[in-house]
Design a protein around this motif. Structure first.
Motif, PDB file in Angstrom:
ATOM      1  N   SER A  12       0.832  -1.204   0.000  1.00  0.00           N
ATOM      2  CA  SER A  12       0.000   0.000   0.000  1.00  0.00           C
ATOM      3  C   SER A  12       0.865   1.251   0.000  1.00  0.00           C
ATOM      4  O   SER A  12       0.577   2.229  -0.704  1.00  0.00           O
ATOM      5  N   GLN A  15       2.134   1.876  -3.410  1.00  0.00           N
ATOM      6  CA  GLN A  15       1.092   2.421  -4.276  1.00  0.00           C
ATOM      7  C   GLN A  15       0.952   3.934  -4.101  1.00  0.00           C
ATOM      8  O   GLN A  15       0.647   4.654  -5.054  1.00  0.00           O
ATOM      9  N   SER A 105       2.624  -2.404 -10.713  1.00  0.00           N
ATOM     10  CA  SER A 105       1.539  -1.774  -9.965  1.00  0.00           C
ATOM     11  C   SER A 105       0.278  -2.634  -9.977  1.00  0.00           C
ATOM     12  O   SER A 105      -0.396  -2.793  -8.952  1.00  0.00           O
ATOM     13  N   LYS A 109      -1.741  -4.262  -6.876  1.00  0.00           N
ATOM     14  CA  LYS A 109      -3.164  -3.984  -6.649  1.00  0.00           C
ATOM     15  C   LYS A 109      -3.960  -5.278  -6.469  1.00  0.00           C
ATOM     16  O   LYS A 109      -4.865  -5.353  -5.621  1.00  0.00           O
ATOM     17  N   TYR A 113      -6.156  -5.879  -3.195  1.00  0.00           N
ATOM     18  CA  TYR A 113      -7.606  -6.087  -3.225  1.00  0.00           C
ATOM     19  C   TYR A 113      -7.985  -7.472  -2.693  1.00  0.00           C
ATOM     20  O   TYR A 113      -9.070  -7.652  -2.123  1.00  0.00           O
ATOM     21  N   ASP A 125      -7.413   2.932  -3.264  1.00  0.00           N
ATOM     22  CA  ASP A 125      -6.605   2.996  -4.482  1.00  0.00           C
ATOM     23  C   ASP A 125      -6.371   4.454  -4.883  1.00  0.00           C
ATOM     24  O   ASP A 125      -7.324   5.210  -5.072  1.00  0.00           O
ATOM     25  N   ASP A 127      -5.183   5.515  -7.681  1.00  0.00           N
ATOM     26  CA  ASP A 127      -5.176   5.685  -9.138  1.00  0.00           C
ATOM     27  C   ASP A 127      -6.575   5.607  -9.735  1.00  0.00           C
ATOM     28  O   ASP A 127      -7.391   4.767  -9.334  1.00  0.00           O
ATOM     29  N   THR A 130      -6.902   2.315 -12.700  1.00  0.00           N
ATOM     30  CA  THR A 130      -6.937   0.889 -12.371  1.00  0.00           C
ATOM     31  C   THR A 130      -8.064   0.188 -13.133  1.00  0.00           C
ATOM     32  O   THR A 130      -9.225   0.586 -13.019  1.00  0.00           O
TER      33      THR A 130
END
Length: 381
Positions: A12, A15, A105, A109, A113, A125, A127, A130
């Motif tokens: 995380s 990210q 990335s 993710k 998730y 998130d 972004d 995604t």
């Protein structure tokens, strides 16, 4: 399980590296869609400068984020036509750094998730690009439900009341042992509001109350005005700096002055985590405050201890507008009240709608209770 939580926390953190780069100095919120936006600006600039091969590479890099973006696909066709018969340029591939970044990335993710769905891990998130298929269906269903609720609120004319664009998102972890979540957004009927209990011990409350009784100055912060908000109450205050100076002079205990400072840091840590701050928080002002009712002057009171206001903008209840300009504390992003005692009548904090009249929630004081909220127009109080 602990190892999994640690690994997910590290992923995380990775990210959110992009949000650190995308946050301009002096701002708390990162620029949305930072990397794709930079690529979009770059390929246009390259094309205008005559670097058609570079424009193709950059645009193909952008399309890795948004592969079905129609305008970008049209631009790519234009660039290729401009290149004519230059086969090498036609075959230009996306930048390998971008290919690698997206690949890594997306793998991160998927793991994150999975943790959200199966291990009760909390991840927001950062972004917009995604792909939907990376997010488990159960999580997408929950998002759709939230979106429908928000749409209903907007249709009901409550958009100004409900939508907070501060960049904070309530619901993060509470990192201090012994601190409990007592009221959240739902219980407080608003956005980015929280009540945490157990932030201070009874002994700590007693020490700070003793410090206030010895060192607080009448009208501190208000040019010595004894009753700056209402003639029915007196106001006393003490800053951390003054507490430290008094301790150096031997007039108050150093441990009490140190505790006052440490409490500010404690609150900062809790709110940074709970509101999932996208960047570091910095304390702008810590004020130990005592409000006391004037004896014999309370009967028939209709005024408030403090008029309803918003901390970082000037609330105009008639129009429900809030103007972000001085003398409001325009730099403030989060506000907090840490209570010391409850051996008195009244003293409840309350939130209103932007009309400054309709009360939406109330909070009773008690030792060690922390009320935190975003400082903008969604939280008149």
């Amino acid at each position: 399980e602990k190892a999994a939580a640690l690994s997910l926390s590290l992923l995380s953190c990775r990210q959110f590296c992009v949000t650190e780069v995308a946050t301009r100095p002096g701002r708390i919120s990162a620029q949305e869609d930072f990397l794709p936006t930079q690529l979009e600006h770059l390929h246009i600039a390259q094309f205008k400068a005559g670097d058609f091969t570079g424009a193709v590479q950059t645009l193909r890099s952008f399309l890795l984020f948004y592969p079905s973006d129609k305008d970008s696909l049209d631009n790519l066709q234009l660039y290729l036509e401009t290149l004519g018969g230059d086969k090498d340029s036609h075959d230009t591939q996306p930048a390998q750094e971008i290919v690698r970044y997206i690949s890594e990335s997306l793998e991160e993710k998927k793991l994150l998730y999975f943790g959200v769905e199966n291990l009760d891990f909390s991840f927001t998130d950062p972004d917009l690009w995604t792909p939907e298929d990376v997010v488990p269906e159960s999580i997408r269903d929950a998002w759709r439900a939230e979106k429908e609720k928000l749409s209903e609120k907007i249709e009901d004319g409550n958009q100004l009341e409900e939508v907070d664009d501060s960049g904070f998102f309530a619901g993060g972890a509470v990192p201090q042992v012994g601190v409990t979540l007592s009221m959240d957004d739902e219980a407080l009927n608003g956005t980015n509001r929280v009540v945490l209990d157990g932030v201070m011990t009874e002994a700590e409350c007693g020490s700070i109350l003793q410090l206030a009784s010895v060192a607080a100055s009448v009208g501190d912060g208000y040019r010595g005005r004894r009753s700056p908000h209402t003639p029915h109450e007196t106001f006393e205050g003490l800053t951390v700096l003054r507490a430290v100076k008094l301790s150096q002079e031997g007039l108050v205990n150093q441990s009490d002055a140190r505790l006052l400072h440490e409490l500010g840091e404690r609150v900062k840590t809790l709110l940074h985590s709970y509101f999932r701050s996208p960047s570091g928080l910095f304390i702008s002002f810590t004020h130990l405050v005592c409000r006391s009712a004037v004896t014999g002057d309370q009967e028939g009171r209709l005024d408030l201890s403090h008029p309803v206001h918003v901390d970082n903008c000037l609330l105009e209840p008639e129009t429900k507008q809030c103007w972000r300009e001085p003398p409001a504390f325009t730099h403030r992003d989060l506000s907090a009240i840490l209570y010391l005692n409850d051996n008195f009548d009244g003293g409840e904090a309350f939130f209103t709608k932007r009309d400054a009249k309709t009360v939406t929630a109330q909070v009773k004081p008690s030792c060690g209770r922390l009320l935190g909220f975003s400082s903008g127009p969604v939280n008149p109080h």
